[in-house]
Design an enzyme around this catalytic site. Structure first.
Site, short mmCIF file in Angstrom:
data_model
loop_
_atom_site.label_atom_id
_atom_site.label_comp_id
_atom_site.label_asym_id
_atom_site.label_seq_id
_atom_site.Cartn_x
_atom_site.Cartn_y
_atom_site.Cartn_z
N GLU A 1 36.09 65.16 10.18
CA GLU A 1 37.30 65.42 9.19
C GLU A 1 36.94 65.40 7.54
OE1 GLU A 1 40.19 62.45 10.21
OE2 GLU A 1 40.18 62.90 12.33
N HIS B 1 45.11 64.87 10.78
CA HIS B 1 44.97 63.51 10.44
C HIS B 1 46.36 62.99 9.73
CE1 HIS B 1 42.30 59.82 10.96
NE2 HIS B 1 43.74 59.21 10.94
N ARG C 1 41.28 58.35 17.40
CA ARG C 1 40.13 58.60 16.51
C ARG C 1 39.25 59.67 17.48
NH1 ARG C 1 42.10 56.70 12.86
NH2 ARG C 1 41.17 55.09 11.49
O1 LIG Z 1 44.19 56.82 10.96
C1 LIG Z 1 45.00 56.27 10.42
C2 LIG Z 1 44.78 54.75 10.35
O2 LIG Z 1 43.87 54.07 10.79
O3 LIG Z 1 45.70 54.01 9.71
#
Ligand SMILES: O=CC(=O)O
Length: 318
Positions: A265, A284, A236
């Site tokens: 994001e 991401h 994160r």
């Molecule tokens: O970032 C992606 C998730 O938490 O699955």
């Protein structure tokens, strides 16, 4: 038959159909949530499947008074107000396990990518084909280098195995819970947090975002890293203090960074991390493969269906 809201797109038709056999399914985009139609769907919803990073706040829960379950098609639950869900008796479920390999693959790719200045190589490959001069400069080997893993959960472990067995890296790791025989068995060594930052040539973060981990990799930690080390983050964005990271990259203290996650994001186009040549940013996409996203969707549906049927979900957070 309950009303289920799927928030966001991307659930495969087969999974939507599986939910639809027993319940009424309404798919809403973020923008539709604020329309009369969206509010009405939420007002009757007993279950919500959240795709991606949509926050589940007190306000969201207040708009869905019949809600019994929030099922995330994600493993991270940092954007869910867990206390509010607990107070309201709403179950929260997620999708651990099924995305470990995909996220570990992307992490390994970023480790090698920043080592080999792959972002610049791609630009050059599409452009001038310059291989000498200022850019792209020579990369560095990963074999024999020390990979420091901050947070040795399921994903950290997969990264360790890939990078040790595949790339010949030496693995050190830090978890608050201390060493485990399982990790040490394949040659990874537990070290203190201080030692991790001091010894890693590449540091990769695999911590969840919590109040304790927010900005826990900041100025002090980055200053303790080896000059010329690299940072990778597929966890994160907010675990890292981005301002401190930008300063460390600009000063040359860090040689590069590979980031699949950012504080905001999508990022502000002016975010300096998008413009530094020694930074590779991906949008991401750690879990973004057909197989993994399908498995995540199936698990999210299973969790939801179980709670609505009065059974225990496969993976419950709250
Ligand atoms: O970032 C992606 C998730 O938490 O699955």
């Amino acid at each position: 038959m309950a009303q289920v809201v799927v928030l966001g797109t991307g659930l495969p038709d087969r999974v939507l159909d599986e939910i639809g056999v027993r319940h009424t399914v309404r798919t809403l985009t973020r923008d539709q949530l604020d329309t009369a139609e969206g509010r009405a769907a939420l007002a009757h919803a007993e279950g919500v499947v959240v795709i991606g990073q949509e926050p589940v706040t007190e306000e969201f829960l207040a708009a869905a008074p019949k809600l019994r379950v929030v099922s995330l098609r994600a493993v991270g639950y940092d954007r869910v107000d867990l206390a509010a869900c607990r107070r309201r008796g709403v179950a929260v479920c997620h999708t651990p396990g099924v995305l470990d390999g995909a996220v570990a693959d992307l992490t390994a790719l970023l480790v090698v990518g920043i080592a080999r200045r792959f972002g610049e190589c791609l630009d050059s490959g599409r452009g001038s084909w310059a291989t000498t001069g200022a850019r792209p400069a020579l990369g560095t080997d990963v074999a024999g280098k020390v990979l420091g893993i901050l947070g040795m959960g399921r994903i950290g472990r997969r990264v360790a195995r890939t990078c040790a067995a595949g790339f010949g890296m030496e693995i050190i790791y830090h978890t608050r819970s201390g060493p485990t025989a399982e990790d040490d068995a394949f040659g990874a060594s537990w070290v203190t947090r201080e030692e991790l930052f001091a010894r890693a040539d590449f540091l990769t973060i695999h911590l969840p975002l919590t109040p304790e981990t927010r900005h826990s990799v900041g100025e002090r930690e980055l200053a303790a890293m080896k000059p010329g080390a690299y940072l990778v983050n597929t966890a994160r964005g907010d675990v890292v203090d981005e301002r401190a990271l930008v300063a460390a990259l600009r000063s040359g203290r860090l040689a590069g960074a590979g980031l699949d996650v950012l504080s905001t994001e999508p990022p502000d186009p002016d975010n300096p991390l998008l413009h530094l040549p020694n930074v590779m940013v991906t949008p991401h996409v750690g879990s973004a493969t057909e197989e993994t996203r399908y498995a995540m969707a199936e698990l999210a549906a299973r969790n939801l269906l179980n709670v609505l049927a009065g059974e225990e979900p496969v993976a419950r957070v709250v």
